[in-house]
Design an enzyme around this catalytic site. Structure first.
Site, PDB file in Angstrom:
ATOM      1  N   HIS A 306       0.805  -1.248   0.110  1.00 54.82           N
ATOM      2  CA  HIS A 306       0.141  -0.036  -0.104  1.00 54.82           C
ATOM      3  C   HIS A 306       1.030   1.296   0.032  1.00 54.82           C
ATOM      4  CE1 HIS A 306      -3.075   2.962   1.348  1.00 54.82           C
ATOM      5  NE2 HIS A 306      -4.024   1.829   0.875  1.00 54.82           N
ATOM      6  N   ASP A 363      -7.869  -5.536   0.291  1.00 59.46           N
ATOM      7  CA  ASP A 363      -8.538  -6.171  -0.859  1.00 59.46           C
ATOM      8  C   ASP A 363      -8.167  -7.934  -0.794  1.00 59.46           C
ATOM      9  OD1 ASP A 363      -9.765  -4.455  -2.799  1.00 59.46           O
ATOM     10  OD2 ASP A 363      -7.719  -3.741  -3.086  1.00 59.46           O
TER      11      ASP A 363
HETATM   12  N1  CMC Z   1       3.930  -7.662  -4.701  1.00 62.30           N
HETATM   13  C1  CMC Z   1       5.250  -7.760  -5.000  1.00 62.30           C
HETATM   14  N2  CMC Z   1       5.967  -6.567  -4.788  1.00 62.30           N
HETATM   15  C2  CMC Z   1       5.463  -5.198  -4.436  1.00 62.30           C
HETATM   16  C3  CMC Z   1       3.873  -5.360  -4.178  1.00 62.30           C
HETATM   17  C4  CMC Z   1       2.987  -6.497  -4.427  1.00 62.30           C
HETATM   18  N3  CMC Z   1       2.133  -6.546  -4.205  1.00 62.30           N
HETATM   19  N4  CMC Z   1       3.585  -4.130  -3.945  1.00 62.30           N
HETATM   20  C5  CMC Z   1       4.695  -3.189  -4.008  1.00 62.30           C
HETATM   21  N5  CMC Z   1       5.795  -4.110  -4.299  1.00 62.30           N
HETATM   22  C6  CMC Z   1       7.190  -3.655  -4.555  1.00 62.30           C
HETATM   23  C7  CMC Z   1       7.677  -2.993  -5.615  1.00 62.30           C
HETATM   24  O1  CMC Z   1       7.881  -3.954  -6.842  1.00 62.30           O
HETATM   25  C8  CMC Z   1       8.694  -2.164  -5.310  1.00 62.30           C
HETATM   26  O2  CMC Z   1       9.986  -2.785  -5.154  1.00 62.30           O
HETATM   27  P1  CMC Z   1      11.193  -2.155  -5.415  1.00 62.30           P
HETATM   28  O3  CMC Z   1      11.345  -1.167  -4.430  1.00 62.30           O
HETATM   29  O4  CMC Z   1      12.205  -3.235  -5.496  1.00 62.30           O
HETATM   30  O5  CMC Z   1      11.171  -1.619  -6.969  1.00 62.30           O
HETATM   31  C9  CMC Z   1       8.326  -1.978  -4.022  1.00 62.30           C
HETATM   32  O6  CMC Z   1       7.490  -2.832  -3.210  1.00 62.30           O
HETATM   33  C10 CMC Z   1       7.579  -0.549  -3.743  1.00 62.30           C
HETATM   34  O7  CMC Z   1       6.308  -0.736  -4.694  1.00 62.30           O
HETATM   35  P2  CMC Z   1       5.629   0.579  -5.456  1.00 62.30           P
HETATM   36  O8  CMC Z   1       4.889   0.031  -6.541  1.00 62.30           O
HETATM   37  O9  CMC Z   1       6.776   1.855  -5.568  1.00 62.30           O
HETATM   38  O10 CMC Z   1       4.735   1.214  -4.239  1.00 62.30           O
HETATM   39  P3  CMC Z   1       3.262   1.958  -4.661  1.00 62.30           P
HETATM   40  O11 CMC Z   1       3.041   2.787  -3.285  1.00 62.30           O
HETATM   41  O12 CMC Z   1       3.600   2.950  -5.915  1.00 62.30           O
HETATM   42  O13 CMC Z   1       2.283   0.980  -4.919  1.00 62.30           O
HETATM   43  C11 CMC Z   1       0.427  -0.475  -4.512  1.00 62.30           C
HETATM   44  C12 CMC Z   1       1.232   0.603  -3.983  1.00 62.30           C
HETATM   45  C13 CMC Z   1      -0.853  -0.695  -3.824  1.00 62.30           C
HETATM   46  C14 CMC Z   1      -0.038  -0.046  -6.235  1.00 62.30           C
HETATM   47  C15 CMC Z   1       1.348  -1.711  -4.841  1.00 62.30           C
HETATM   48  O14 CMC Z   1       1.718  -2.050  -3.462  1.00 62.30           O
HETATM   49  C16 CMC Z   1       0.655  -2.915  -5.404  1.00 62.30           C
HETATM   50  O15 CMC Z   1       0.793  -3.055  -6.749  1.00 62.30           O
HETATM   51  N6  CMC Z   1      -0.014  -3.684  -4.828  1.00 62.30           N
HETATM   52  C17 CMC Z   1      -0.881  -4.877  -5.540  1.00 62.30           C
HETATM   53  C18 CMC Z   1      -2.059  -4.234  -6.026  1.00 62.30           C
HETATM   54  C19 CMC Z   1      -3.135  -4.086  -4.855  1.00 62.30           C
HETATM   55  O16 CMC Z   1      -3.299  -4.948  -3.829  1.00 62.30           O
HETATM   56  N7  CMC Z   1      -3.975  -3.091  -4.663  1.00 62.30           N
HETATM   57  C20 CMC Z   1      -4.888  -2.737  -3.811  1.00 62.30           C
HETATM   58  C21 CMC Z   1      -4.426  -1.422  -3.095  1.00 62.30           C
HETATM   59  S1  CMC Z   1      -5.567  -1.229  -1.311  1.00 62.30           S
HETATM   60  C22 CMC Z   1      -6.816  -0.633  -1.712  1.00 62.30           C
HETATM   61  C23 CMC Z   1      -6.883   0.294  -2.834  1.00 62.30           C
HETATM   62  O17 CMC Z   1      -6.274   1.299  -2.701  1.00 62.30           O
HETATM   63  O18 CMC Z   1      -7.615   0.082  -4.030  1.00 62.30           O
END
Ligand code: CMC
Length: 429
Positions: A306, A363
């Site tokens: 998140h 989720d």
């Molecule tokens: N699985 C594997 N690696 C992950 C995940 C995941 N679910 N989420 C983040 N990472 C890694 C990402 O690859 C990155 O790694 P590195 O630093 O090596 O490049 C690091 O963690 C930081 O991730 P980010 O993508 O920069 O984080 P963000 O804040 O931009 O994204 C997020 C947040 C929720 C989009 C992301 O965690 C994600 O894609 N999660 C899976 C989708 C999900 O469950 N979404 C629902 C969010 S909660 C309800 C809502 O708001 O809708």
């Protein structure tokens, strides 16, 4: 003394005020930055940008705290209902008994769609995603209320809010019925919000479905837990659209589109599809986690991570408990719940997830509840959208009623070609 921030640029020092929120969150007010320095800030993905001041929801992502209007989510989940929480978010305080009754009555009075709306559903192909139908139909519903086009809606805002909140549920259920080729089931006056939704989804014209109290309560809880989450992608979209002066229904329709993506509200659907895939492959989850950690696979553990929470999402904790309770009460088991729990346990002990502070989010377990209720997977983001509606309405109101409000209009750092001239088509190589 008021704190200020100093920025040194090209040998000159500029000072900017520091804004402190009621929970001691600190921000540098850079509204005069460009005027004074010629510089702007660059913050891809807005992770460090406070886009507004808001009095609706507080999150402390490090500690895993979520409060609506100051009240902890755990207390609301335990003692309140979705409609009471909707009132709290939209009106700013808990309702008295009389206010809650009036608000509930308004929802009931406004639950029917205009009869002509039924024909709009005919235009969608049978396999249309219900989020596409939901967004289009919310916008279409707005067309039936010309008063929405008036800029000042303060004298009938409560009615408009109740209408949208009530009708989104009717539209959602009709979208599902349409996708299955089933006749529409109209809402009933005697049913409360969540019960009415299940009735419109699952009853038949000749026979009402059985409404199990534990199922109704579980759905109401899901709605409540999704009701607001401050400046997430869809809410920021609603605020952005609202800032241009667009009407409440148009803003909510835009919110649905933003929510649909798999990184946001579409994640609940993606989680179940992921768990089903793991189940089908016979993997206990370990192989899948290895794939996730291998960045070149392009896979993510959906329902994990998140932007704000760097700790366990408090909503996920409540939903996980609710999964166990609901399945026990319904006398069911779900192999996907076992896989989800195993994945969580393994991920929380794995260096990859620990290092990045990735925990289950809202989720991760919500789809297990929805499956138990018989809700099809492509309707999961729709459930999220219904739940998020009071939050969007509250944020719309905050923007619309802000006397100092300005249109949201970020800037950019241009990285395209510098000046070049038009080449007529027959001179191009
Ligand atoms: N699985 C594997 N690696 C992950 C995940 C995941 N679910 N989420 C983040 N990472 C890694 C990402 O690859 C990155 O790694 P590195 O630093 O090596 O490049 C690091 O963690 C930081 O991730 P980010 O993508 O920069 O984080 P963000 O804040 O931009 O994204 C997020 C947040 C929720 C989009 C992301 O965690 C994600 O894609 N999660 C899976 C989708 C999900 O469950 N979404 C629902 C969010 S909660 C309800 C809502 O708001 O809708």
């Amino acid at each position: 003394m008021n704190q200020v921030a100093e920025i040194k640029l090209e040998g000159r020092v500029y000072t900017f005020p520091v804004v402190v929120g009621t929970e001691q969150e600190k921000a540098i007010d850079i509204r005069e930055l460009r005027n004074q320095t010629g510089y702007i800030t660059l913050d891809d993905g807005y992770a460090n940008t406070g886009s507004c001041r808001s009095a609706i929801t507080f999150i402390d992502g490090e500690k895993g705290i979520l409060r609506y209007r100051g009240i902890p989510i755990e207390e609301l989940a335990e003692q309140s209902s979705f409609i009471e929480v909707s009132y709290l978010l939209i009106m700013g305080r808990l309702p008295t008994r009389a206010e809650l009754r009036r608000f509930s009555d308004l929802l009931t009075q406004n639950q029917m769609l205009h009869e002509d709306m039924k024909f709009h559903f005919e235009g969608f192909p049978p396999n249309a995603h219900p989020m596409a139908i939901l967004s289009a139909m919310i916008n279409a519903a707005g067309c039936y209320y010309p008063e929405l086009l008036r800029r000042d809606i303060s004298d009938h805002f409560e009615t408009l809010a109740a209408r949208l909140l009530s009708q989104v549920r009717t539209i959602a259920a009709f979208a599902y019925r349409k996708s299955r080729g089933l006749p529409f089931i109209y809402p009933k006056t005697q049913y409360k919000y969540a019960a009415n939704f299940l009735h419109m989804m699952f009853s038949h014209p000749s026979e009402d479905c059985e409404l199990k109290p534990e199922a109704v309560r579980a759905l109401d809880l899901l709605f409540l837990l999704h009701a607001d989450h401050e400046q997430n992608c869809s809410t920021s979209t609603v605020r952005m659209v609202a800032s241009s002066g667009a009407n409440l229904f148009a803003c909510a329709a835009a919110g649905v589109c933003a929510l649909w993506g798999p990184l946001h509200g579409g994640a609940n659907q993606a989680v179940i599809e992921m768990l089903e895939e793991i189940h089908r492959s016979g993997d206990d989850g370990r192989k899948f986690l290895e794939q996730v950690k291998n960045k070149s696979s392009g896979r993510r553990l959906m329902g994990f991570g998140h932007r704000v929470y760097k700790n366990y999402d408090p909503r996920a904790r409540i939903i996980k408990r609710q999964c166990d309770e609901l399945l026990a009460k319904l006398g069911r088991t779900d192999p996907l719940l076992d896989i989800a729990k195993r994945l969580e346990e393994a991920a929380l002990q794995d260096e990859y997830f620990i290092e990045r502070k990735l925990y289950p989010n809202v989720d991760f377990y919500s789809g297990i509840i929805m499956r138990a209720l018989g809700i099809p997977v492509n309707m999961f983001p729709v459930i999220f959208a219904i739940g998020r509606m009071p939050g969007w309405i509250a944020h719309y109101r905050e923007v619309a009623e802000d006397p100092q409000g300005r249109i949201y209009r970020p800037r950019q750092v241009y990285v395209g070609p510098t000046l070049q001239h038009y080449v007529p088509i027959d001179q191009r190589t």
